[in-house]
Design a protein around this motif. Structure first.
Motif, PDB file in Angstrom:
ATOM      1  N   VAL A   1      -6.544  25.947  11.647  1.00  0.00           N
ATOM      2  CA  VAL A   1      -5.917  24.642  11.467  1.00  0.00           C
ATOM      3  C   VAL A   1      -5.652  24.487   9.979  1.00  0.00           C
ATOM      4  O   VAL A   1      -6.238  25.198   9.166  1.00  0.00           O
ATOM      5  CB  VAL A   1      -6.813  23.498  12.007  1.00  0.00           C
ATOM      6  CG1 VAL A   1      -6.930  23.555  13.523  1.00  0.00           C
ATOM      7  CG2 VAL A   1      -8.194  23.535  11.369  1.00  0.00           C
ATOM      8  N   PRO A   2      -4.774  23.563   9.580  1.00  0.00           N
ATOM      9  CA  PRO A   2      -4.457  23.419   8.153  1.00  0.00           C
ATOM     10  C   PRO A   2      -5.686  23.124   7.294  1.00  0.00           C
ATOM     11  O   PRO A   2      -5.774  23.560   6.156  1.00  0.00           O
ATOM     12  CB  PRO A   2      -3.482  22.247   8.114  1.00  0.00           C
ATOM     13  CG  PRO A   2      -2.924  22.160   9.493  1.00  0.00           C
ATOM     14  CD  PRO A   2      -3.981  22.671  10.409  1.00  0.00           C
ATOM     15  N   ASP A   3      -6.652  22.408   7.860  1.00  0.00           N
ATOM     16  CA  ASP A   3      -7.868  22.027   7.154  1.00  0.00           C
ATOM     17  C   ASP A   3      -8.907  21.725   8.229  1.00  0.00           C
ATOM     18  O   ASP A   3      -8.564  21.157   9.264  1.00  0.00           O
ATOM     19  CB  ASP A   3      -7.585  20.780   6.302  1.00  0.00           C
ATOM     20  CG  ASP A   3      -8.793  20.301   5.536  1.00  0.00           C
ATOM     21  OD1 ASP A   3      -9.740  19.792   6.186  1.00  0.00           O
ATOM     22  OD2 ASP A   3      -8.801  20.411   4.317  1.00  0.00           O
ATOM     23  N   ARG A   4     -10.155  22.057   8.001  1.00  0.00           N
ATOM     24  CA  ARG A   4     -11.147  21.825   9.058  1.00  0.00           C
ATOM     25  C   ARG A   4     -11.295  20.360   9.434  1.00  0.00           C
ATOM     26  O   ARG A   4     -11.783  20.036  10.509  1.00  0.00           O
ATOM     27  CB  ARG A   4     -12.478  22.465   8.725  1.00  0.00           C
ATOM     28  CG  ARG A   4     -13.158  21.930   7.527  1.00  0.00           C
ATOM     29  CD  ARG A   4     -14.405  22.725   7.295  1.00  0.00           C
ATOM     30  NE  ARG A   4     -14.946  22.402   6.000  1.00  0.00           N
ATOM     31  CZ  ARG A   4     -16.119  22.766   5.589  1.00  0.00           C
ATOM     32  NH1 ARG A   4     -16.891  23.492   6.380  1.00  0.00           N
ATOM     33  NH2 ARG A   4     -16.532  22.443   4.405  1.00  0.00           N
ATOM     34  N   GLN A   5     -10.851  19.460   8.554  1.00  0.00           N
ATOM     35  CA  GLN A   5     -10.861  18.033   8.920  1.00  0.00           C
ATOM     36  C   GLN A   5      -9.914  17.745  10.088  1.00  0.00           C
ATOM     37  O   GLN A   5     -10.068  16.738  10.768  1.00  0.00           O
ATOM     38  CB  GLN A   5     -10.526  17.159   7.707  1.00  0.00           C
ATOM     39  CG  GLN A   5     -11.672  17.057   6.719  1.00  0.00           C
ATOM     40  CD  GLN A   5     -12.955  16.550   7.367  1.00  0.00           C
ATOM     41  OE1 GLN A   5     -12.957  15.565   8.099  1.00  0.00           O
ATOM     42  NE2 GLN A   5     -14.056  17.236   7.095  1.00  0.00           N
TER      43      GLN A   5
END
Length: 174
Positions: free
Chosen positions: A24-28
């Motif tokens: 994903v683009p960022d784990r958030q």
């Protein structure tokens, strides 16, 4: 090539199951929606993998207390536990379906809900069912048989890299 896996949460009889916590683009992008639902990473009971490609497995470690389940076993800490394979249930209403094709080890997860059966799978990449011929398939013929099986069992399909699609009863594979 940029890819972002479809990461899903299944709530079932006290179990909290995450499907394919991959790239994903960022784990958030995984953690924030879970937090909005009141699900902390430590509360996730199972991580369900459809296959072992990194775009579906990269963030497994976000869930430190979860049992990880793949096509042939389940893993908790340093313990490797076999399971029965096709038909194995990590929770009362979720079952493993062997659906080879994209990879030889591919599985799909079928969740029985009040609205019907929902399949989480890499038998299709996207909600528009593209590409019809999987350019990375280990076995396109096995993939086509897996797709036909899923169309018989599922009411909704959540593909690997996109939004869900509804299955029309009696429809042929496409």
């Amino acid at each position: 090539m940029a890819v972002a896996a479809t990461v899903s949460l299944i709530l079932d009889a006290g179990s909290r199951l995450i499907v394919d916590p991959g790239m994903v683009p960022d784990r958030q992008a995984i953690l924030a929606p879970l937090a909005q639902l009141g699900v902390e990473p430590e509360a996730v009971t199972h991580v369900l993998l459809t296959h072992h490609h990194p775009d579906h497995t990269l963030h497994v470690a976000l869930f430190p207390d979860a049992e990880v389940v793949d096509f042939w076993a389940r893993y908790r800490g340093v313990v490797w536990l076999d399971h029965q394979g096709d038909g194995y249930r990590p929770s009362p209403h979720v079952s493993l379906l062997l659906t080879p094709g994209h990879s030889i080890e591919d599985v799909s997860w079928l969740a029985e809900t009040d609205e019907g059966a929902v399949a989480f799978t890499h038998a299709w990449w996207r909600g528009d069912r593209s590409p019809q011929i999987d350019p990375l398939a280990a076995d396109q013929h096995a993939l086509e048989a897996s797709r036909a099986r899923l169309l018989e069992l599922a009411d909704i399909v959540v593909p690997a890299l996109g939004g869900p699609f509804a299955v029309e009863r009696g429809e042929e594979q496409s």
